[in-house]
Design an enzyme around this catalytic site. Structure first.
Site, PDB file in Angstrom:
ATOM      1  N   HIS A  24      40.593  14.473  17.667  1.00 25.02           N
ATOM      2  CA  HIS A  24      41.075  15.858  17.598  1.00 25.02           C
ATOM      3  C   HIS A  24      40.877  16.511  16.235  1.00 25.02           C
ATOM      4  O   HIS A  24      41.545  17.493  15.894  1.00 25.02           O
ATOM      5  CB  HIS A  24      42.551  15.946  17.983  1.00 25.02           C
ATOM      6  CG  HIS A  24      42.837  15.558  19.405  1.00 25.02           C
ATOM      7  ND1 HIS A  24      42.182  14.548  20.063  1.00 25.02           N
ATOM      8  CD2 HIS A  24      43.719  16.054  20.298  1.00 25.02           C
ATOM      9  CE1 HIS A  24      42.643  14.441  21.286  1.00 25.02           C
ATOM     10  NE2 HIS A  24      43.572  15.344  21.477  1.00 25.02           N
ATOM     11  N   HIS A  79      47.582  18.639  31.628  1.00 24.98           N
ATOM     12  CA  HIS A  79      47.609  19.207  30.267  1.00 24.98           C
ATOM     13  C   HIS A  79      46.194  19.713  30.012  1.00 24.98           C
ATOM     14  O   HIS A  79      45.222  19.030  30.331  1.00 24.98           O
ATOM     15  CB  HIS A  79      48.017  18.073  29.322  1.00 24.98           C
ATOM     16  CG  HIS A  79      47.856  18.308  27.866  1.00 24.98           C
ATOM     17  ND1 HIS A  79      48.002  19.527  27.269  1.00 24.98           N
ATOM     18  CD2 HIS A  79      47.573  17.433  26.854  1.00 24.98           C
ATOM     19  CE1 HIS A  79      47.825  19.398  25.965  1.00 24.98           C
ATOM     20  NE2 HIS A  79      47.550  18.139  25.694  1.00 24.98           N
ATOM     21  N   GLU A  81      44.554  20.426  27.184  1.00 24.72           N
ATOM     22  CA  GLU A  81      43.771  20.111  25.987  1.00 24.72           C
ATOM     23  C   GLU A  81      42.449  19.458  26.418  1.00 24.72           C
ATOM     24  O   GLU A  81      42.396  18.724  27.411  1.00 24.72           O
ATOM     25  CB  GLU A  81      44.567  19.196  25.034  1.00 24.72           C
ATOM     26  CG  GLU A  81      43.920  19.147  23.668  1.00 24.72           C
ATOM     27  CD  GLU A  81      44.828  18.608  22.561  1.00 24.72           C
ATOM     28  OE1 GLU A  81      45.889  18.040  22.854  1.00 24.72           O
ATOM     29  OE2 GLU A  81      44.437  18.758  21.380  1.00 24.72           O
ATOM     30  N   HIS A 146      52.932  17.131  24.464  1.00 25.80           N
ATOM     31  CA  HIS A 146      53.130  17.689  23.135  1.00 25.80           C
ATOM     32  C   HIS A 146      52.623  19.132  23.024  1.00 25.80           C
ATOM     33  O   HIS A 146      52.597  19.686  21.909  1.00 25.80           O
ATOM     34  CB  HIS A 146      52.415  16.803  22.093  1.00 25.80           C
ATOM     35  CG  HIS A 146      50.910  16.834  22.217  1.00 25.80           C
ATOM     36  ND1 HIS A 146      50.105  17.255  21.172  1.00 25.80           N
ATOM     37  CD2 HIS A 146      50.048  16.556  23.221  1.00 25.80           C
ATOM     38  CE1 HIS A 146      48.844  17.198  21.518  1.00 25.80           C
ATOM     39  NE2 HIS A 146      48.780  16.774  22.757  1.00 25.80           N
ATOM     40  N   ASP A 165      49.593  12.496  27.925  1.00 25.53           N
ATOM     41  CA  ASP A 165      49.556  11.982  26.542  1.00 25.53           C
ATOM     42  C   ASP A 165      50.720  11.040  26.223  1.00 25.53           C
ATOM     43  O   ASP A 165      50.601  10.180  25.333  1.00 25.53           O
ATOM     44  CB  ASP A 165      49.605  13.152  25.547  1.00 25.53           C
ATOM     45  CG  ASP A 165      48.241  13.793  25.334  1.00 25.53           C
ATOM     46  OD1 ASP A 165      47.240  13.066  25.312  1.00 25.53           O
ATOM     47  OD2 ASP A 165      48.187  15.016  25.190  1.00 25.53           O
ATOM     48  N   TYR A 194      49.583   6.723  17.429  1.00 24.73           N
ATOM     49  CA  TYR A 194      49.497   7.922  18.281  1.00 24.73           C
ATOM     50  C   TYR A 194      50.778   8.747  18.153  1.00 24.73           C
ATOM     51  O   TYR A 194      50.745   9.971  17.993  1.00 24.73           O
ATOM     52  CB  TYR A 194      49.277   7.496  19.750  1.00 24.73           C
ATOM     53  CG  TYR A 194      48.803   8.631  20.618  1.00 24.73           C
ATOM     54  CD1 TYR A 194      47.444   8.861  20.807  1.00 24.73           C
ATOM     55  CD2 TYR A 194      49.711   9.488  21.226  1.00 24.73           C
ATOM     56  CE1 TYR A 194      47.002   9.918  21.580  1.00 24.73           C
ATOM     57  CE2 TYR A 194      49.279  10.542  21.997  1.00 24.73           C
ATOM     58  CZ  TYR A 194      47.925  10.753  22.176  1.00 24.73           C
ATOM     59  OH  TYR A 194      47.488  11.815  22.939  1.00 24.73           O
ATOM     60  N   HIS A 225      45.518   8.082  27.764  1.00 24.52           N
ATOM     61  CA  HIS A 225      44.785   7.431  26.676  1.00 24.52           C
ATOM     62  C   HIS A 225      45.155   5.950  26.651  1.00 24.52           C
ATOM     63  O   HIS A 225      46.345   5.606  26.649  1.00 24.52           O
ATOM     64  CB  HIS A 225      45.143   8.035  25.314  1.00 24.52           C
ATOM     65  CG  HIS A 225      44.738   9.472  25.173  1.00 24.52           C
ATOM     66  ND1 HIS A 225      43.420   9.874  25.132  1.00 24.52           N
ATOM     67  CD2 HIS A 225      45.464  10.596  25.056  1.00 24.52           C
ATOM     68  CE1 HIS A 225      43.355  11.185  25.007  1.00 24.52           C
ATOM     69  NE2 HIS A 225      44.587  11.654  24.967  1.00 24.52           N
TER      70      HIS A 225
HETATM   71 FE1  FEO Z   1      47.025  16.640  24.023  1.00 23.81          FE
HETATM   72 FE2  FEO Z   1      45.335  13.874  24.881  1.00 23.81          FE
HETATM   73  O1  FEO Z   1      45.571  15.703  24.587  1.00 23.81           O
END
Ligand code: FEO
Length: 401
Positions: A24, A79, A81, A146, A165, A194, A225
């Site tokens: 990121h 999510h 992202e 998040h 996440d 993380y 993840h």
């Molecule tokens: Fe908030 Fe794994 O993206």
């Protein structure tokens, strides 16, 4: 390239990227990462989340091991992202789903990232149910865990939580489950990495969300993840670890991060360290030149005290220390003891600036900052040792309770 059946007719179809290092744009993932996506085969076929940009082909190949991708009826975007929806446009183009589900706030990010698309998007809220035939998906919004749009999907018939996440880690491995991974220390470290670099500012929300998760009948948590938490023991372990990280109770261990020009501040750092360890506080020194800011942040997970050192440079703090302070402050650590020190040639503002920055993070600062002109002699090193001793005493008192 395989799909991995994690429950009967539920498949992991994600992408493992062993070479990914820059997570990121701000956090390092030294051993790569994994973006997980899940395919549910029922009367209705569901794909939950996609993968990082550039890896739609991998996702489609894995899906094709189970069924033709065109059979997908629904896509759930837990999510928006782009590590989860970076392949969304290509997947929609191929699958042409009947509906795409996002949270209420996901509508905004969907419109922002994918403006002008005429996709069949539907917003869901906490408690909404999606009937798949023999299974139901129950949505739970997890705002600010998040991102504002974040949510999780619970499948009660399977005791399965797709947690996006939350509970994730940057691990690249052919192992899919925590219990198949051969390095449990590494696993816990990656969880902390993380959390401390991404989730930490939202710890109060974590503490409100964990009881909701615990109220569900779950024997598997599948994050987006890294490794999947399989079995009730693993589920309990990760929930307990999350609670511990969110509570941020003091730990009797200290972190010193510093930078140096002519090794004066470095000598001070080692003297501070002696003061800490000789008074019962194990300490790690991390040079900001040799440690990435996210690695230093990860170390803080196990430290109740943090001390910062920098020489004065142009009436301020050396740039890498200033960047570290800025990064740490944004992640809003709580309940820490702090300390500051640094050398100077003439004006010597840095230790005071560091002291203020740490105090601004609500850290208790038991002692004035230590400043030393030129190279630290006996008196300056003694003052540094005393700073370490003072922080150690305050920390031990706090740990005791
Ligand atoms: Fe908030 Fe794994 O993206």
């Amino acid at each position: 390239m395989q799909a991995v059946e994690i429950k009967k007719d539920i498949f992991w179809v994600g992408h493992v990227d062993f070479d990914h290092r820059d997570f990121h744009g701000y956090s390092r993932c030294p051993d790569g990462t994994t973006s997980n996506a899940y395919l549910i085969k029922d009367k209705k076929i569901v794909l939950a989340d996609t993968v990082m940009p550039g890896h739609a082909g991998t996702l489609l190949c894995r899906m094709a091991k189970v069924l033709p991708p065109e059979k997908v009826d629904y896509i759930i975007c837990n999510h928006m992202e782009l590590d989860h929806q970076g392949a969304l446009a290509e997947i929609i183009e191929r699958c042409k789903p009947e509906k795409i589900f996002v949270s209420q706030l996901g509508l905004k990010s969907m419109a922002g990232y994918f403006a002008g698309r005429n996709w069949p998007v539907e917003a869901v809220k906490s408690g909404d149910k999606l009937d798949l035939g023999s299974r139901t998906v129950i949505f739970q919004e997890t705002r600010m865990l998040h991102w504002p749009d974040s949510m999780v999907s619970y499948i009660p018939q399977e005791k399965l939580l797709l947690s996006n996440d939350i509970f994730g880690q940057n691990i690249a491995s052919t192992a899919r489950f925590v219990d198949d991974y051969d390095d449990q220390w590494e696993f816990s470290h990656r969880i902390k990495e993380y959390y401390y670099n991404i989730v930490l500012p939202y710890s109060a929300t974590v503490l409100k969300t964990l009881p909701i998760v615990e109220s569900l009948d779950i024997d598997m948590i599948a994050p987006d993840h890294g490794l999947i938490h399989r079995g009730q023991k693993a589920v309990k372990f990760i929930i307990d670890l999350y609670r511990e990280m969110a509570e941020q109770k003091p730990k009797q261990r200290a972190l010193i991060f510093y930078d140096t020009m002519w090794r004066s501040t470095e000598k001070m750092a080692y003297a501070v360290c002696s003061g800490l360890e000789e008074n019962g506080v194990p300490t790690r020194i991390m040079s900001v030149k040799h440690n990435h800011h996210s690695a230093i942040m990860t170390e803080l997970a196990d430290c109740g005290a943090v001390l910062a050192g920098s020489p004065t440079h142009n009436n301020g703090i050396l740039p890498l220390v200033a960047a570290q302070i800025n990064y740490m402050g944004g992640l809003r650590p709580q309940n820490r003891i702090g300390g500051a020190f640094g050398s100077c040639g003439w004006s010597g503002e840095s230790p005071k600036l560091l002291q203020k920055s740490l105090a601004d993070m609500s850290m208790e600062m038991p002692q004035d900052p230590v400043k030393c002109q030129w190279s630290p002699g006996k008196d300056a090193l003694k003052a540094c040792h005393q700073l370490g001793a003072s922080v150690a005493a305050t920390l031990k008192k706090r740990c005791a309770g």
